[in-house]
Design a protein around this motif. Sequence first.
Motif, PDB file in Angstrom:
ATOM      1  N   GLN A  63       0.834  -1.208   0.000  1.00  0.00           N
ATOM      2  CA  GLN A  63       0.000   0.000   0.000  1.00  0.00           C
ATOM      3  C   GLN A  63       0.869   1.257   0.000  1.00  0.00           C
ATOM      4  N   HIS A  66       2.466   1.723  -3.409  1.00  0.00           N
ATOM      5  CA  HIS A  66       1.441   2.177  -4.359  1.00  0.00           C
ATOM      6  C   HIS A  66       1.157   3.667  -4.158  1.00  0.00           C
ATOM      7  N   ALA A  67       1.028   4.093  -2.918  1.00  0.00           N
ATOM      8  CA  ALA A  67       0.777   5.506  -2.621  1.00  0.00           C
ATOM      9  C   ALA A  67       1.954   6.367  -3.081  1.00  0.00           C
ATOM     10  N   ARG A  70       1.804   6.780  -6.805  1.00  0.00           N
ATOM     11  CA  ARG A  70       0.751   7.741  -7.173  1.00  0.00           C
ATOM     12  C   ARG A  70       1.213   9.171  -6.910  1.00  0.00           C
ATOM     13  N   GLU A  75      -0.751  11.998  -8.731  1.00  0.00           N
ATOM     14  CA  GLU A  75      -2.131  11.580  -8.459  1.00  0.00           C
ATOM     15  C   GLU A  75      -2.377  11.294  -6.983  1.00  0.00           C
ATOM     16  N   GLY A  76      -1.437  11.596  -6.135  1.00  0.00           N
ATOM     17  CA  GLY A  76      -1.461  11.148  -4.755  1.00  0.00           C
ATOM     18  C   GLY A  76      -2.565  11.662  -3.867  1.00  0.00           C
ATOM     19  N   CYS A  79      -8.660  10.624  -5.121  1.00  0.00           N
ATOM     20  CA  CYS A  79      -9.207   9.281  -4.893  1.00  0.00           C
ATOM     21  C   CYS A  79      -9.054   8.448  -6.166  1.00  0.00           C
ATOM     22  N   GLU A  80      -8.610   7.219  -6.000  1.00  0.00           N
ATOM     23  CA  GLU A  80      -8.431   6.314  -7.139  1.00  0.00           C
ATOM     24  C   GLU A  80      -9.745   5.965  -7.815  1.00  0.00           C
ATOM     25  N   TYR A  96      -1.045   6.310   3.462  1.00  0.00           N
ATOM     26  CA  TYR A  96      -0.981   5.467   2.272  1.00  0.00           C
ATOM     27  C   TYR A  96      -2.344   5.193   1.651  1.00  0.00           C
ATOM     28  N   THR A  97      -3.374   5.877   2.128  1.00  0.00           N
ATOM     29  CA  THR A  97      -4.688   5.667   1.532  1.00  0.00           C
ATOM     30  C   THR A  97      -4.732   6.214   0.118  1.00  0.00           C
ATOM     31  N   THR A  98      -5.487   5.552  -0.730  1.00  0.00           N
ATOM     32  CA  THR A  98      -5.669   6.018  -2.105  1.00  0.00           C
ATOM     33  C   THR A  98      -7.146   6.231  -2.410  1.00  0.00           C
TER      34      THR A  98
END
Length: 107
Positions: A63, A66-67, A70, A75-76, A79-80, A96-98
């Motif tokens: 996670q 991935h963050a 992004r 794009e960080g 929201c994905e 690390y939330t997306t």
Amino acid sequence: MSDRKHTLETLRDELIDRLERYQAHQEQRDGPLDKDMEDQSIEVENDEVVEALHREAETELRQVLHALARLDAGEGDACERCGEAIDPRRLSALPYTTLCRDCAEAH
């Protein structure tokens, strides 16, 4: 460098260190179990806990990576799923939330 990126990089490094310690523990356990049944039981239980912690750290590391990717792509903070901005308080609590809160709850 943004505070969030620094936080994520620090967390990444901590998780990698933790995973290396778990791996070392798992490699050490390959020796013979203690002769005492009670000690064997404790060793097996400890190994199961370390294995669960290892899996959890691997998931969190994925996670974080991935963050970071992004963030590097610009794009960080979006929201994905819906593309809306993720609340800065949510990012502060869970760097690390997306996903925004609404999409995370729906997921």
